[in-house]
Write an enzyme that holds these catalytic residues in place. Structure first.
Site, PDB file in Angstrom:
ATOM      1  CB  SER A  35      -0.936   0.008   1.215  1.00 16.10           C
ATOM      2  OG  SER A  35      -1.891  -1.013   1.120  1.00 16.10           O
ATOM      3  CB  THR A  83      -3.683   4.372   2.331  1.00 16.18           C
ATOM      4  OG1 THR A  83      -3.420   3.059   1.821  1.00 16.18           O
ATOM      5  CG2 THR A  83      -4.556   5.131   1.365  1.00 16.18           C
ATOM      6  CD  GLU A 131      -6.796   3.571   3.660  1.00 13.01           C
ATOM      7  OE1 GLU A 131      -6.123   2.553   3.408  1.00 13.01           O
ATOM      8  OE2 GLU A 131      -6.606   4.283   4.662  1.00 13.01           O
ATOM      9  CG  ASP A 172      -4.990  -4.324   2.953  1.00 18.98           C
ATOM     10  OD1 ASP A 172      -4.546  -4.827   1.911  1.00 18.98           O
ATOM     11  OD2 ASP A 172      -4.318  -4.241   4.009  1.00 18.98           O
ATOM     12  CG  HIS A 215      -3.643  -8.584   4.587  1.00 20.26           C
ATOM     13  ND1 HIS A 215      -2.733  -9.200   3.756  1.00 20.26           N
ATOM     14  CD2 HIS A 215      -3.500  -7.240   4.376  1.00 20.26           C
ATOM     15  CE1 HIS A 215      -2.077  -8.282   3.067  1.00 20.26           C
ATOM     16  NE2 HIS A 215      -2.532  -7.089   3.415  1.00 20.26           N
ATOM     17  CG  ASP A 241      -4.102   0.160  -2.106  1.00 20.09           C
ATOM     18  OD1 ASP A 241      -5.023  -0.672  -2.285  1.00 20.09           O
ATOM     19  OD2 ASP A 241      -3.604   0.385  -0.995  1.00 20.09           O
ATOM     20  CG  HIS A 242      -2.833  -3.583  -2.924  1.00 15.34           C
ATOM     21  ND1 HIS A 242      -3.578  -4.561  -2.320  1.00 15.34           N
ATOM     22  CD2 HIS A 242      -2.507  -2.694  -1.955  1.00 15.34           C
ATOM     23  CE1 HIS A 242      -3.678  -4.289  -1.020  1.00 15.34           C
ATOM     24  NE2 HIS A 242      -3.053  -3.159  -0.780  1.00 15.34           N
ATOM     25  CG  HIS A 255      -1.065  -6.759  -1.042  1.00 11.43           C
ATOM     26  ND1 HIS A 255      -0.397  -5.551  -0.976  1.00 11.43           N
ATOM     27  CD2 HIS A 255      -1.836  -6.811   0.072  1.00 11.43           C
ATOM     28  CE1 HIS A 255      -0.740  -4.911   0.120  1.00 11.43           C
ATOM     29  NE2 HIS A 255      -1.603  -5.660   0.779  1.00 11.43           N
TER      30      HIS A 255
END
Length: 478
Positions: free
Chosen positions: A94, A163, A301, A306, A310, A352-353, A442
């Site tokens: 990130s 971020t 954000e 995320d 994870h 972002d990913h 990711h």
């Protein structure tokens, strides 16, 4: 030259004539509303769903509104795909990806808004930076401040996390959160002078990085940064009620609703922690008034998408994605009040990913998830009978899974024969992974970007994440 602390390095770097990475120059005539092209975007709202890959976005749509439904992000009129690789890695983190969006410079994984040659060195044992090279590069938020715009950040994570930090800080490693917090405090040691008078609005978590150890925080220097911010004229909000009570003012505001990250949207106490939609709506309303002459820049954000991925907690990830989408709608609705038709407001929403979430099998269309229907969170079934399908070990399997994660069945899956829809759609169920890891990783796929408003037509095709920085600048005339 070896820097003993990164904060000192930033101050030295920002004062060096050869560095252009710190936006300390005053606004020019071109930055005034009167001199700018009236078709330019004078308000920019950048939405970032952390880890919100295409599969996550698709699964969240099915979860919320069914296969044929639409989320708000689906209705944005312009779109692009974004390549996310970092300067040194095929799969980005990130820090590098958000820094690329904010600076237009490819970063090494772990680096916050620095030049591409910056080494991401873990902090020393005492928490200090071991930065030995590199220099700060200008962020969109710094550009906005230099041109006299109001600025703000909103997040469901700590405001010092990678971020949000990439918008206002410069660090050789994302773990330097105490130093990153100090970069936000005008007049204090380690302040990022490129922020001018300071960020106008900060909503999120992470109070522990602003408080000394004696007050239950993580600062070892004894500073109480919240007290320092108040002394500089910042208003404070501590819960949903005080947030909602904030009225338009020339005073900046900081609202930290948790010591670290906020709770998942489905688990939070709404009296103590506002939702992302509430924070986004209030931020647009406040900045719209504070920046009514020059405009504003706001970053929002959804950071817990995320975190849930994870942890291979797909249900929480989808709920967080839906909450992010609700915040996008709230911001658009509020921006329409300030700027009908969004003639002078650009709104960009992206990720972002990617992550390794998978949508498995050939299950029948499920429609949205309801209390009595698991939807996309359920087991794979056959067409057209709708019977539970079995793998080669004779066990059922879920529609959603992960490429990597901690829940990997060793050997035969025959022991999973008892899986039910109720089990795999549970709030705390961890979906199975193909590769056994301590934590899910990711993924490296391109991500989706949607845009609406002034300059949105610039976003099309497949673009690099650094190109997003350039296109926002072009749309805003910076």
């Amino acid at each position: 030259m070896r820097l003993t602390t990164f904060a000192a390095g930033v101050l030295i770097a920002c004062g060096a004539a050869t560095l252009t990475g710190c936006a300390t120059t005053p606004p020019t005539a071109a930055g005034t509303l009167q001199a700018r092209d009236m078709d330019r975007a004078r308000n920019v709202i950048f939405f970032l769903g952390d880890g919100m890959g295409i599969n996550t976005l698709t699964a969240a749509r099915i979860y919320a509104v069914g296969e044929s439904g639409e989320l708000t992000i689906d209705t944005l009129p312009e779109s692009a795909f974004v390549k996310t690789y970092s300067n040194d890695a095929q799969v980005t983190d990130s820090a590098a990806s958000m820094s690329a969006y904010m600076t237009g410079v490819k970063q090494n994984n772990g680096v916050i808004s620095m030049s591409g040659d910056t080494s991401a060195l873990q902090p020393a044992a005492d928490g200090s930076s071991r930065c030995t090279n590199g220099a700060p590069v200008t962020t969109l938020l710094e550009l906005a401040k230099a041109r006299g715009l109001a600025t703000g950040i909103v997040t469901t994570t700590s405001v010092t996390d990678a971020t949000p930090a990439a918008t206002y800080a410069h660090a050789c490693h994302r773990k330097l959160q105490n130093q990153i917090a100090a970069m936000m405090v005008p007049g204090g040691a380690g302040y990022n002078n490129a922020l001018g008078s300071g960020i106008d609005l900060v909503f999120g978590g992470g109070a522990q990085y602003f408080q000394p150890l004696a007050n239950g925080g993580k600062r070892t220097d004894g500073r109480d940064l919240l007290a320092e911010l108040q002394a500089r004229g910042y208003r404070m909000a501590q819960d949903a009620a005080t947030l909602n009570a904030l009225a338009p003012s020339n005073q900046p505001v900081v609202a930290l609703f948790a010591q670290d990250d906020l709770a998942y949207d489905a688990e939070r106490d709404p009296a103590k922690q506002p939702g992302l939609a509430e924070m986004a709506r209030k931020a647009v309303a406040l900045l719209g008034q504070r920046g009514k002459e020059q405009g504003f820049f706001l970053m929002v954000e959804g950071g817990l998408i995320d975190h849930a991925l994870h942890g291979t907690r797909a249900k929480r990830a989808l709920q967080e994605t839906v909450a992010f989408d609700a915040a996008l709608k709230a911001a658009i609705d509020e921006a329409q009040k300030i700027d009908p038709g969004l003639k002078h407001t650009l709104i960009v929403a992206t990720a972002d990913h990617d992550h390794t979430l998978l949508i498995n099998g050939y299950s029948p269309r499920s429609g949205p998830t309801t209390p009595d229907k698991p939807g996309v969170l359920g087991l794979v079934r056959s067409l057209p009978e709708g019977k539970v399908k079995l793998d080669k070990d004779g066990a059922p399997y879920a529609i959603l899974g992960f490429g990597t994660g901690e829940h990997r069945v060793q050997g035969s899956r025959a022991a999973q024969a008892g899986l039910t829809d109720a089990i795999v759609s549970g709030d705390d169920y961890h979906q199975e992974a193909a590769i056994h890891m301590k934590s899910e990783t990711h993924g490296g796929a391109d991500v989706y970007l949607g845009a609406t408003g002034a300059g949105a037509e610039l976003f099309r095709g497949t673009i690099d994440n650094t190109r997003v920085f350039t296109l926002i600048k072009e749309a805003a005339g910076w």
